[in-house]
Scaffold this motif. Structure first.
Motif, short mmCIF file in Angstrom:
data_model
loop_
_atom_site.label_atom_id
_atom_site.label_comp_id
_atom_site.label_asym_id
_atom_site.label_seq_id
_atom_site.Cartn_x
_atom_site.Cartn_y
_atom_site.Cartn_z
N TRP A 1 78.45 5.26 -28.98
CA TRP A 1 77.70 6.20 -29.81
C TRP A 1 76.30 6.47 -29.24
O TRP A 1 75.88 7.64 -29.16
N PRO A 2 75.55 5.44 -28.84
CA PRO A 2 74.27 5.75 -28.19
C PRO A 2 74.40 6.63 -26.95
O PRO A 2 73.58 7.53 -26.73
N VAL A 3 75.44 6.39 -26.14
CA VAL A 3 75.61 7.20 -24.92
C VAL A 3 75.92 8.65 -25.27
O VAL A 3 75.26 9.58 -24.78
N ALA B 1 62.72 10.74 -31.68
CA ALA B 1 62.81 10.69 -33.14
C ALA B 1 64.24 10.89 -33.62
O ALA B 1 64.74 10.16 -34.49
N ALA B 2 64.92 11.88 -33.05
CA ALA B 2 66.30 12.15 -33.47
C ALA B 2 67.22 10.98 -33.16
O ALA B 2 68.07 10.61 -33.99
N MET B 3 67.06 10.39 -31.97
CA MET B 3 67.90 9.23 -31.62
C MET B 3 67.63 8.07 -32.55
O MET B 3 68.55 7.31 -32.91
N HIS B 4 66.38 7.89 -32.95
CA HIS B 4 66.05 6.83 -33.92
C HIS B 4 66.81 7.05 -35.22
O HIS B 4 67.48 6.16 -35.73
N TYR B 5 66.68 8.25 -35.77
CA TYR B 5 67.27 8.52 -37.09
C TYR B 5 68.80 8.56 -37.04
O TYR B 5 69.47 8.22 -38.03
N LEU B 6 69.35 8.97 -35.92
CA LEU B 6 70.81 9.02 -35.79
C LEU B 6 71.39 7.71 -35.25
O LEU B 6 72.59 7.62 -35.03
N ARG B 7 70.53 6.73 -35.03
CA ARG B 7 70.95 5.40 -34.56
C ARG B 7 71.72 5.48 -33.24
O ARG B 7 72.77 4.86 -33.07
#
Length: 244
Positions: free
Chosen positions: A81-83, A117-123
């Motif tokens: 998911w992070p990738v 910011a988006a990656m933070h909120y979307l984990r």
């Protein structure tokens, strides 16, 4: 054989953040081979899609993703998911910023900041995503001409190929299952009812050596986590005894 008792860190090594991770030469060579195979697969898949007359569609940030999925396959930032999410959301934001911001410097800075910011909120924090966002802004006229098509090809294509190779390649080695969910884990014994036994620094070194994989957490952080957990356990026991 892995060195289970590495030399202690010098002050300079601690200042510079040089971790003496007990990883075997075998593990390091397997990581390098995985990166080689992964990037070769991405190159040929992209070349096949773009056609023999056109250059292969590769994003440079996929090389950084290869370092994570093959060098740190069990790391939190390396998981599927992070990738996927990190690259795609960053590509979308990068293209949007390239189209909307009047100045290149402003667009580049906004793309990276908003992607974080988006990656933070979307984990789905994935460091190479920042490079993907930057490429969408500063990659030149050919990339800007792609518009939001850049998100599908080359970004999504590159990501799916590198993930497929990571799953297949790491499956060849029992200690390197990918995603981390598939990794074989030994059963952890339940702690004794009277409390936790002390774990020494040597115990942590031994456990890390048995994993034989780069862990993106320092030994000091592991010891701190253990200390906080056992301290909370003792505090709760004391509160229970006082209430009784």
């Amino acid at each position: 054989m892995t060195n289970r008792n590495p030399a202690p860190q010098s002050p300079w090594q601690k200042i510079l953040g040089i971790e003496l991770s007990p990883v075997s030469h075998r593990e390091r060579l397997v990581s390098a081979l995985g990166g080689f195979v992964g990037l070769l697969a991405v190159y040929f898949a992209s070349h096949a899609l773009s056609g023999p007359a056109s250059p292969p569609l590769l994003i440079l940030s996929i090389g950084a993703s290869a370092v994570l999925v093959f060098g740190v396959p069990h790391g939190a930032l390396s998981q599927p998911w992070p990738v996927v999410g990190g690259h795609l959301v960053s590509a979308l934001i990068g293209v949007a910023c390239a189209r909307m911001a009047p100045d290149a410097a402003l667009a580049a800075a906004a793309a990276v900041g908003l992607s974080i910011a988006a990656m933070h909120y979307l984990r789905c924090i994935h460091p190479p995503g920042g490079a993907t966002a930057l490429a969408a802004v500063l990659g030149g006229e050919p990339l800007r001409a792609m518009g939001f098509g850049f998100v599908l090809s080359p970004v999504l294509l590159n990501v799916m190929v590198i993930l497929a190779v990571a799953v297949a390649f790491n499956a060849l080695f029992p200690w390197r299952r990918y995603p981390a969910f598939l990794a074989r884990r030994t059963a952890v014994p339940e702690p004794a009812a009277v409390g936790y036994e002390a774990i020494s620094h040597e115990d942590f070194v031994y456990a890390l050596a048995e994993l034989d994989s780069f862990i993106d957490v320092s030994e000091e952080d592991l010891l701190r986590i253990y200390g906080l957990a056992t301290g909370r356990h003792r505090e709760m026991e004391a509160q229970g005894a006082a209430a009784a």
